[in-house]
Structure formats: C-alpha cells, structure tokens
Design a protein around this motif. Structure first.
Motif, PDB file in Angstrom:
ATOM      1  N   UNK A   1       0.835  -1.202   0.000  1.00  0.00           N
ATOM      2  CA  UNK A   1       0.000   0.000   0.000  1.00  0.00           C
ATOM      3  C   UNK A   1       0.868   1.250   0.000  1.00  0.00           C
ATOM      4  N   UNK A   2       0.467   2.199  -0.826  1.00  0.00           N
ATOM      5  CA  UNK A   2       1.159   3.487  -0.912  1.00  0.00           C
ATOM      6  C   UNK A   2       0.103   4.583  -0.960  1.00  0.00           C
ATOM      7  N   UNK A   3       0.293   5.616  -0.154  1.00  0.00           N
ATOM      8  CA  UNK A   3      -0.621   6.752  -0.115  1.00  0.00           C
ATOM      9  C   UNK A   3       0.181   8.019  -0.352  1.00  0.00           C
ATOM     10  N   UNK A   4      -0.191   8.743  -1.386  1.00  0.00           N
ATOM     11  CA  UNK A   4       0.471  10.000  -1.733  1.00  0.00           C
ATOM     12  C   UNK A   4      -0.542  11.116  -1.525  1.00  0.00           C
ATOM     13  N   UNK A   5      -0.184  12.084  -0.689  1.00  0.00           N
ATOM     14  CA  UNK A   5      -1.089  13.183  -0.347  1.00  0.00           C
ATOM     15  C   UNK A   5      -0.438  14.497  -0.745  1.00  0.00           C
ATOM     16  N   UNK A   6      -1.200  15.316  -1.482  1.00  0.00           N
ATOM     17  CA  UNK A   6      -0.727  16.645  -1.865  1.00  0.00           C
ATOM     18  C   UNK A   6      -1.887  17.619  -1.864  1.00  0.00           C
ATOM     19  N   UNK A   7      -1.928  18.491  -0.882  1.00  0.00           N
ATOM     20  CA  UNK A   7      -3.030  19.452  -0.799  1.00  0.00           C
ATOM     21  C   UNK A   7      -4.354  18.749  -0.577  1.00  0.00           C
ATOM     22  N   UNK A   8      -5.317  19.025  -1.445  1.00  0.00           N
ATOM     23  CA  UNK A   8      -6.652  18.431  -1.326  1.00  0.00           C
ATOM     24  C   UNK A   8      -6.846  17.213  -2.226  1.00  0.00           C
ATOM     25  N   UNK A   9      -5.749  16.644  -2.718  1.00  0.00           N
ATOM     26  CA  UNK A   9      -5.795  15.475  -3.609  1.00  0.00           C
ATOM     27  C   UNK A   9      -4.892  14.387  -3.031  1.00  0.00           C
ATOM     28  N   UNK A  10      -5.344  13.129  -3.160  1.00  0.00           N
ATOM     29  CA  UNK A  10      -4.528  12.005  -2.694  1.00  0.00           C
ATOM     30  C   UNK A  10      -4.755  10.809  -3.612  1.00  0.00           C
ATOM     31  N   UNK A  11      -3.741   9.958  -3.681  1.00  0.00           N
ATOM     32  CA  UNK A  11      -3.845   8.703  -4.427  1.00  0.00           C
ATOM     33  C   UNK A  11      -3.403   7.561  -3.530  1.00  0.00           C
ATOM     34  N   UNK A  12      -4.197   6.485  -3.533  1.00  0.00           N
ATOM     35  CA  UNK A  12      -3.923   5.277  -2.766  1.00  0.00           C
ATOM     36  C   UNK A  12      -3.747   4.159  -3.776  1.00  0.00           C
ATOM     37  N   UNK A  13      -2.696   3.369  -3.630  1.00  0.00           N
ATOM     38  CA  UNK A  13      -2.517   2.194  -4.489  1.00  0.00           C
ATOM     39  C   UNK A  13      -2.185   0.996  -3.618  1.00  0.00           C
ATOM     40  N   UNK A  14      -2.592  -0.179  -4.085  1.00  0.00           N
ATOM     41  CA  UNK A  14      -2.267  -1.393  -3.360  1.00  0.00           C
ATOM     42  C   UNK A  14      -2.735  -2.628  -4.103  1.00  0.00           C
ATOM     43  N   UNK A  15      -2.314  -3.766  -3.585  1.00  0.00           N
ATOM     44  CA  UNK A  15      -2.789  -5.056  -4.064  1.00  0.00           C
ATOM     45  C   UNK A  15      -3.791  -5.556  -3.040  1.00  0.00           C
TER      46      UNK A  15
ATOM     47  N   UNK B   1     -15.245  20.057   1.152  1.00  0.00           N
ATOM     48  CA  UNK B   1     -15.840  20.663   2.355  1.00  0.00           C
ATOM     49  C   UNK B   1     -15.261  20.040   3.630  1.00  0.00           C
ATOM     50  N   UNK B   2     -13.939  19.799   3.608  1.00  0.00           N
ATOM     51  CA  UNK B   2     -13.255  19.279   4.781  1.00  0.00           C
ATOM     52  C   UNK B   2     -13.310  17.772   4.956  1.00  0.00           C
ATOM     53  N   UNK B   3     -13.934  17.050   4.006  1.00  0.00           N
ATOM     54  CA  UNK B   3     -14.095  15.591   4.108  1.00  0.00           C
ATOM     55  C   UNK B   3     -13.444  14.930   2.890  1.00  0.00           C
ATOM     56  N   UNK B   4     -12.646  13.904   3.139  1.00  0.00           N
ATOM     57  CA  UNK B   4     -12.031  13.160   2.035  1.00  0.00           C
ATOM     58  C   UNK B   4     -13.069  12.242   1.394  1.00  0.00           C
ATOM     59  N   UNK B   5     -13.219  12.355   0.068  1.00  0.00           N
ATOM     60  CA  UNK B   5     -14.152  11.536  -0.711  1.00  0.00           C
ATOM     61  C   UNK B   5     -13.390  10.821  -1.819  1.00  0.00           C
ATOM     62  N   UNK B   6     -13.837   9.627  -2.146  1.00  0.00           N
ATOM     63  CA  UNK B   6     -13.252   8.870  -3.258  1.00  0.00           C
ATOM     64  C   UNK B   6     -13.872   9.409  -4.548  1.00  0.00           C
ATOM     65  N   UNK B   7     -13.025   9.901  -5.453  1.00  0.00           N
ATOM     66  CA  UNK B   7     -13.505  10.471  -6.712  1.00  0.00           C
ATOM     67  C   UNK B   7     -13.186   9.575  -7.905  1.00  0.00           C
ATOM     68  N   UNK B   8     -12.272   8.629  -7.681  1.00  0.00           N
ATOM     69  CA  UNK B   8     -11.903   7.706  -8.760  1.00  0.00           C
ATOM     70  C   UNK B   8     -11.519   6.365  -8.145  1.00  0.00           C
ATOM     71  N   UNK B   9     -12.022   5.310  -8.746  1.00  0.00           N
ATOM     72  CA  UNK B   9     -11.696   3.950  -8.305  1.00  0.00           C
ATOM     73  C   UNK B   9     -11.327   3.147  -9.538  1.00  0.00           C
ATOM     74  N   UNK B  10     -10.198   2.459  -9.470  1.00  0.00           N
ATOM     75  CA  UNK B  10      -9.779   1.604 -10.577  1.00  0.00           C
ATOM     76  C   UNK B  10      -9.317   0.270 -10.000  1.00  0.00           C
TER      77      UNK B  10
END
Length: 147
Positions: free
Chosen positions: A78-92, A119-128
């Motif tokens: 698992x890898x989580x990259x956070x930058x500002x208001x955007x983040x990407x999570x990857x894993x098997x 609005x202060x809450x992290x939401x999933x905007x893309x799932x692959x």
C-alpha cells in the motif's frame, strides 16, 4: 504497512475514511460504501461496463446479494500519496468469501483510488480495479496471481 508520501496528518484522516469504506464493503453495506464517494465519482471496476459514473448504490446491492456472508479483504504493498486536497492510494487487494452459488472467492487484484477533500471531508472520486490478462493472445484474466 503503508508507505506515506506527503502530509501525514491528512494521511491519517484518509486512512480512517478508507478503513470505514472497506468495512462497509466487507459488511455489504451499499449506503455505507457510496457515502464515501463524491457525487461525480468515476469507477473502472472488475465488472462491466468499462466505466461507471456516479455512485451506483443499486449496482452494489445487486453484487452484494451474490455473496453468502461477509466479504473478506486485505491489502498489501500500500502506498498513499497526499498533496493538498488530492490524494492517491494504491495497493494489491485480496478479496475472499463465499458466493451464494457456493463458489469460494480467493482473488488478488490491483486497486488505485483517487481522493479529493470536499468541504473538509475526504471523498473517493476515482476507483480503478483490475487483474492482469495473459499476453499470449488468449485474453484470459490471470486470476491466480499472488503477490
């Protein structure tokens, strides 16, 4: 273990959101799953069609009805990259469980999630999610791979 790149405080908040989302998936709680999605989510899942737009709660309920009991899961690499208001999570991801037709599921697949703070809450905007396919011309999914 999660490799974190970027803001660790935000990474902890994202980790909590994703843990709740995963628990909802495991418990077959469609409303709980889609509650973590943005309204404009785009998903490329293992199921057809090629792309799903929007939350799709009814589709989840239909898929959940094909499972007998909870859906097991775990993630590695698992890898989580956070930058500002955007983040990407990857894993098997390892998905396990029993289908209503008594088929035992034991599947590893790749997953990438894109998140946005709304609005202060992290939401999933893309799932692959995906599985590799055989490059021998057969086009068969490689369902037996393990990390």
């Amino acid at each position: 273990m999660v490799e974190i790149i970027g803001n660790r405080d935000e990474a902890e908040a994202i980790d909590a959101v994703l843990a709740n989302w995963a628990a909802a998936l495991g418990n077959k709680d469609a409303a709980g799953v889609v509650g973590h999605f943005s309204d404009d989510i785009v998903s490329f899942t293992l199921a057809a069609p090629l792309a799903h737009k929007g939350k799709g709660e009814k589709g989840l309920e239909s898929w959940f009805s094909t499972w007998d009991g909870p859906i097991g899961g775990d993630a590695v690499d698992v890898r989580l990259v956070v930058g500002g208001d955007i983040a990407f999570w990857t894993g098997l991801v390892h998905m396990t469980g029993r289908k209503t037709d008594s088929v035992e599921v034991d599947l590893w697949f790749r997953q990438t999630l894109g998140l946005r703070k709304e609005a202060g809450v992290w939401k999933i905007v893309h799932e692959h999610t995906s599985v590799p396919f055989a490059m021998d011309g057969s086009g068969r999914a490689e369902l037996g791979l393990k990390p």
